[in-house]
Motif scaffolding. Structure first.
Motif, short mmCIF file in Angstrom:
data_model
loop_
_atom_site.label_atom_id
_atom_site.label_comp_id
_atom_site.label_asym_id
_atom_site.label_seq_id
_atom_site.Cartn_x
_atom_site.Cartn_y
_atom_site.Cartn_z
N LYS A 210 0.81 -1.22 0.00
CA LYS A 210 0.00 0.00 0.00
C LYS A 210 0.85 1.26 0.00
O LYS A 210 0.32 2.35 -0.17
N GLY A 211 2.15 1.12 0.24
CA GLY A 211 3.03 2.28 0.25
C GLY A 211 3.07 3.02 1.57
O GLY A 211 3.58 4.13 1.65
N ARG A 212 2.56 2.42 2.63
CA ARG A 212 2.52 3.09 3.93
C ARG A 212 3.85 2.97 4.67
O ARG A 212 4.18 3.82 5.50
N VAL A 213 4.60 1.91 4.40
CA VAL A 213 5.93 1.72 4.99
C VAL A 213 6.88 1.24 3.90
O VAL A 213 6.45 0.78 2.85
N ARG A 214 8.18 1.37 4.17
CA ARG A 214 9.19 0.89 3.25
C ARG A 214 10.20 0.05 4.02
O ARG A 214 10.36 0.23 5.23
N LYS A 215 10.88 -0.79 3.32
CA LYS A 215 11.93 -1.59 3.93
C LYS A 215 13.03 -0.66 4.44
O LYS A 215 13.48 0.23 3.72
N GLY A 216 13.41 -0.84 5.69
CA GLY A 216 14.49 -0.05 6.26
C GLY A 216 14.09 1.34 6.73
O GLY A 216 14.96 2.16 7.03
N ASP A 217 12.79 1.63 6.84
CA ASP A 217 12.36 2.97 7.25
C ASP A 217 12.30 3.17 8.76
O ASP A 217 12.01 4.27 9.24
N GLY A 218 12.55 2.10 9.54
CA GLY A 218 12.54 2.23 10.99
C GLY A 218 11.15 2.25 11.59
O GLY A 218 10.98 2.63 12.75
N ASN B 79 -7.35 -1.64 13.80
CA ASN B 79 -6.49 -2.10 14.89
C ASN B 79 -5.01 -1.85 14.60
O ASN B 79 -4.17 -2.12 15.44
N LEU B 80 -4.69 -1.32 13.44
CA LEU B 80 -3.30 -1.15 13.04
C LEU B 80 -2.91 0.32 13.01
O LEU B 80 -3.71 1.17 12.63
N LYS B 81 -1.68 0.60 13.41
CA LYS B 81 -1.13 1.94 13.23
C LYS B 81 0.37 1.81 13.01
O LYS B 81 1.01 0.86 13.47
N ILE B 82 0.92 2.76 12.31
CA ILE B 82 2.35 2.77 12.01
C ILE B 82 3.04 3.63 13.05
O ILE B 82 2.66 4.79 13.26
N VAL B 83 4.03 3.05 13.72
CA VAL B 83 4.75 3.76 14.78
C VAL B 83 6.25 3.51 14.60
O VAL B 83 6.66 2.65 13.84
N SER B 84 7.04 4.27 15.34
CA SER B 84 8.49 4.07 15.27
C SER B 84 8.83 2.73 15.92
O SER B 84 8.12 2.23 16.79
N ARG B 85 9.91 2.15 15.47
CA ARG B 85 10.35 0.87 16.00
C ARG B 85 10.61 0.95 17.50
O ARG B 85 10.23 0.07 18.26
N SER B 86 11.25 2.03 17.95
CA SER B 86 11.59 2.15 19.36
C SER B 86 10.33 2.27 20.22
O SER B 86 10.26 1.68 21.31
N TYR B 87 9.32 2.98 19.75
CA TYR B 87 8.06 3.10 20.50
C TYR B 87 7.37 1.75 20.62
O TYR B 87 6.95 1.34 21.69
N ASN B 88 7.27 1.03 19.50
CA ASN B 88 6.53 -0.22 19.48
C ASN B 88 7.20 -1.29 20.35
O ASN B 88 6.53 -2.05 21.02
N ARG B 89 8.51 -1.33 20.34
CA ARG B 89 9.20 -2.38 21.09
C ARG B 89 9.36 -2.04 22.56
O ARG B 89 9.64 -2.93 23.36
#
Length: 74
Positions: free
Chosen positions: A36-44, A61-71
């Motif tokens: 869908k173009g919402r994220v890219r490989k290696g975008d963090g 139920n889905l949202k795009i967040v930073s890797r550090s926030y999600n983990r």
């Protein structure tokens, strides 16, 4: 400090049917968001499941967040 036994860890945890299905579901939604173009490989970025259930891939139920926030989320 004792070294980790990765083979044992996989056998007891990551290799079970439940966790294989959860991992497959997370990978599926990641691929969907890439298409869908919402994220890219290696975008963090990570795809966050708001209710914590990796098999609930409903768009609300889905949202795009930073890797550090999600983990760091508990």
């Amino acid at each position: 400090m004792a070294s980790r036994d990765y083979k044992e860890e996989y056998r007891k945890y990551h290799g079970t049917a439940k966790y294989k299905k959860d991992r497959a579901s997370r990978n599926k939604v990641r691929r969907m968001m890439i298409r869908k173009g919402r994220v890219r490989k290696g975008d963090g970025k990570d795809i966050d499941h708001k209710d914590g259930n990796p098999r609930n891939n409903h768009p609300s139920n889905l949202k795009i967040v930073s890797r550090s926030y999600n983990r760091a989320k508990k």
